[in-house]
Motif scaffolding. Structure first.
Motif, PDB file in Angstrom:
ATOM      1  N   LYS A  75       0.830  -1.215   0.000  1.00 27.20           N
ATOM      2  CA  LYS A  75       0.000   0.000   0.000  1.00 27.20           C
ATOM      3  C   LYS A  75       0.851   1.244   0.000  1.00 27.20           C
ATOM      4  O   LYS A  75       2.018   1.235   0.437  1.00 27.20           O
ATOM      5  N   ASP A  76       0.270   2.300  -0.469  1.00 27.09           N
ATOM      6  CA  ASP A  76       0.877   3.634  -0.444  1.00 27.09           C
ATOM      7  C   ASP A  76      -0.182   4.551   0.141  1.00 27.09           C
ATOM      8  O   ASP A  76      -1.048   5.059  -0.574  1.00 27.09           O
ATOM      9  N   ASN A  77      -0.130   4.745   1.458  1.00 28.72           N
ATOM     10  CA  ASN A  77      -1.177   5.517   2.130  1.00 28.72           C
ATOM     11  C   ASN A  77      -1.235   6.958   1.630  1.00 28.72           C
ATOM     12  O   ASN A  77      -2.320   7.544   1.530  1.00 28.72           O
ATOM     13  N   ALA A  78      -0.112   7.526   1.326  1.00 29.40           N
ATOM     14  CA  ALA A  78      -0.085   8.925   0.899  1.00 29.40           C
ATOM     15  C   ALA A  78      -0.905   9.136  -0.369  1.00 29.40           C
ATOM     16  O   ALA A  78      -1.499  10.204  -0.565  1.00 29.40           O
ATOM     17  N   ASN A  79      -0.932   8.125  -1.199  1.00 26.34           N
ATOM     18  CA  ASN A  79      -1.651   8.238  -2.466  1.00 26.34           C
ATOM     19  C   ASN A  79      -2.906   7.386  -2.520  1.00 26.34           C
ATOM     20  O   ASN A  79      -3.517   7.255  -3.588  1.00 26.34           O
ATOM     21  N   ASN A  80      -3.275   6.804  -1.387  1.00 27.75           N
ATOM     22  CA  ASN A  80      -4.455   5.923  -1.350  1.00 27.75           C
ATOM     23  C   ASN A  80      -4.396   4.885  -2.463  1.00 27.75           C
ATOM     24  O   ASN A  80      -5.375   4.684  -3.211  1.00 27.75           O
ATOM     25  N   ALA A  81      -3.263   4.251  -2.578  1.00 28.07           N
ATOM     26  CA  ALA A  81      -3.085   3.255  -3.623  1.00 28.07           C
ATOM     27  C   ALA A  81      -2.701   1.918  -3.004  1.00 28.07           C
ATOM     28  O   ALA A  81      -2.041   1.865  -1.957  1.00 28.07           O
ATOM     29  N   VAL A  82      -3.116   0.873  -3.646  1.00 26.95           N
ATOM     30  CA  VAL A  82      -2.772  -0.484  -3.237  1.00 26.95           C
ATOM     31  C   VAL A  82      -2.293  -1.233  -4.469  1.00 26.95           C
ATOM     32  O   VAL A  82      -2.838  -1.038  -5.571  1.00 26.95           O
ATOM     33  N   TYR A  83      -1.286  -2.069  -4.270  1.00 27.58           N
ATOM     34  CA  TYR A  83      -0.688  -2.781  -5.381  1.00 27.58           C
ATOM     35  C   TYR A  83      -0.747  -4.290  -5.130  1.00 27.58           C
ATOM     36  O   TYR A  83      -0.721  -4.733  -3.985  1.00 27.58           O
ATOM     37  N   LEU A  84      -0.776  -5.027  -6.198  1.00 30.81           N
ATOM     38  CA  LEU A  84      -0.717  -6.484  -6.105  1.00 30.81           C
ATOM     39  C   LEU A  84       0.364  -6.963  -7.064  1.00 30.81           C
ATOM     40  O   LEU A  84       0.191  -6.909  -8.279  1.00 30.81           O
ATOM     41  N   GLN A  85       1.482  -7.390  -6.492  1.00 28.17           N
ATOM     42  CA  GLN A  85       2.559  -7.948  -7.289  1.00 28.17           C
ATOM     43  C   GLN A  85       2.271  -9.434  -7.471  1.00 28.17           C
ATOM     44  O   GLN A  85       2.194 -10.182  -6.481  1.00 28.17           O
ATOM     45  N   MET A  86       2.123  -9.844  -8.711  1.00 23.27           N
ATOM     46  CA  MET A  86       1.782 -11.226  -9.018  1.00 23.27           C
ATOM     47  C   MET A  86       2.963 -11.885  -9.729  1.00 23.27           C
ATOM     48  O   MET A  86       3.311 -11.491 -10.848  1.00 23.27           O
ATOM     49  N   ASN A  87       3.551 -12.849  -9.072  1.00 25.96           N
ATOM     50  CA  ASN A  87       4.688 -13.572  -9.633  1.00 25.96           C
ATOM     51  C   ASN A  87       4.310 -15.030  -9.890  1.00 25.96           C
ATOM     52  O   ASN A  87       3.325 -15.534  -9.342  1.00 25.96           O
ATOM     53  N   ARG A  88       5.092 -15.686 -10.703  1.00 28.03           N
ATOM     54  CA  ARG A  88       4.887 -17.109 -11.027  1.00 28.03           C
ATOM     55  C   ARG A  88       3.441 -17.351 -11.415  1.00 28.03           C
ATOM     56  O   ARG A  88       2.779 -18.266 -10.906  1.00 28.03           O
ATOM     57  N   LEU A  89       2.969 -16.537 -12.326  1.00 27.39           N
ATOM     58  CA  LEU A  89       1.570 -16.626 -12.727  1.00 27.39           C
ATOM     59  C   LEU A  89       1.268 -17.952 -13.407  1.00 27.39           C
ATOM     60  O   LEU A  89       2.119 -18.520 -14.112  1.00 27.39           O
ATOM     61  N   LYS A  90       0.040 -18.410 -13.193  1.00 26.78           N
ATOM     62  CA  LYS A  90      -0.429 -19.671 -13.747  1.00 26.78           C
ATOM     63  C   LYS A  90      -1.633 -19.409 -14.655  1.00 26.78           C
ATOM     64  O   LYS A  90      -2.345 -18.409 -14.460  1.00 26.78           O
ATOM     65  N   PRO A  91      -1.909 -20.287 -15.594  1.00 27.48           N
ATOM     66  CA  PRO A  91      -3.096 -20.091 -16.448  1.00 27.48           C
ATOM     67  C   PRO A  91      -4.388 -19.927 -15.643  1.00 27.48           C
ATOM     68  O   PRO A  91      -5.275 -19.166 -16.051  1.00 27.48           O
ATOM     69  N   GLU A  92      -4.489 -20.594 -14.518  1.00 27.29           N
ATOM     70  CA  GLU A  92      -5.707 -20.471 -13.711  1.00 27.29           C
ATOM     71  C   GLU A  92      -5.831 -19.117 -13.018  1.00 27.29           C
ATOM     72  O   GLU A  92      -6.869 -18.814 -12.431  1.00 27.29           O
ATOM     73  N   ASP A  93      -4.794 -18.298 -13.088  1.00 35.50           N
ATOM     74  CA  ASP A  93      -4.893 -16.930 -12.577  1.00 35.50           C
ATOM     75  C   ASP A  93      -5.581 -16.000 -13.577  1.00 35.50           C
ATOM     76  O   ASP A  93      -5.875 -14.848 -13.248  1.00 35.50           O
ATOM     77  N   THR A  94      -5.851 -16.495 -14.750  1.00 34.05           N
ATOM     78  CA  THR A  94      -6.529 -15.700 -15.770  1.00 34.05           C
ATOM     79  C   THR A  94      -7.897 -15.246 -15.288  1.00 34.05           C
ATOM     80  O   THR A  94      -8.617 -15.992 -14.635  1.00 34.05           O
ATOM     81  N   GLY A  95      -8.230 -14.017 -15.628  1.00 34.71           N
ATOM     82  CA  GLY A  95      -9.541 -13.499 -15.268  1.00 34.71           C
ATOM     83  C   GLY A  95      -9.503 -12.003 -15.051  1.00 34.71           C
ATOM     84  O   GLY A  95      -8.492 -11.350 -15.303  1.00 34.71           O
ATOM     85  N   VAL A  96     -10.619 -11.500 -14.598  1.00 34.20           N
ATOM     86  CA  VAL A  96     -10.712 -10.075 -14.283  1.00 34.20           C
ATOM     87  C   VAL A  96     -10.415  -9.883 -12.799  1.00 34.20           C
ATOM     88  O   VAL A  96     -10.948 -10.611 -11.951  1.00 34.20           O
TER      89      VAL A  96
END
Length: 126
Positions: A75-96
């Motif tokens: 998170k970045d509280n100053a900017n009200n932002a949240v991030y999701l770092q996704m590593n070792r992605l798999k085909p089943e991670d596909t989607g919205v």
């Protein structure tokens, strides 16, 4: 008005990485939780699953078992932002992927989140 905007999706090969961003605005909760949610292809609204969430004040985090060790939320509280770092992605991670916010500190059940943004599409090719 509460607004959340998810971005950063795209096409990636299995084993690759993506970083999603969620920009939040329009609310002034003393503390809140922002979560990331996944909707697999062909799944309706009831098929949305919680992936990860983080609280603003304490940085309390939750992860679904399917992403533990692969995804990291920050998170970045100053900017009200949240991030999701996704590593070792798999085909089943596909989607919205959606981000959503709730005022109480909470877990990953989608029903507990009050405000939702538009999603960003992640496609993982095998």
């Amino acid at each position: 008005d509460v607004q959340l905007q998810a971005s950063g999706g795209g096409l990636v090969q299995a084993g690759g990485s993506l970083r999603l961003s969620c920009a939040a605005s329009g609310f002034s909760f003393d503390d809140y939780m922002i979560g990331w949610f996944h909707q697999a292809p062909g799944k309706g609204r009831k098929g949305i699953e919680g992936i990860s969430s983080i609280s603003r004040r304490d940085g309390l985090t939750y992860y679904a078992d399917s992403v533990k060790g692969r995804f990291t939320i920050s998170k970045d509280n100053a900017n009200n932002a949240v991030y999701l770092q996704m590593n070792r992605l798999k085909p089943e991670d596909t989607g919205v992927y959606f981000c959503a916010v709730t005022e109480p500190v909470y877990g990953l059940a989608p029903g507990g989140y009050d405000y939702w943004g538009q999603g960003t599409l992640v496609t993982v090719s095998s």
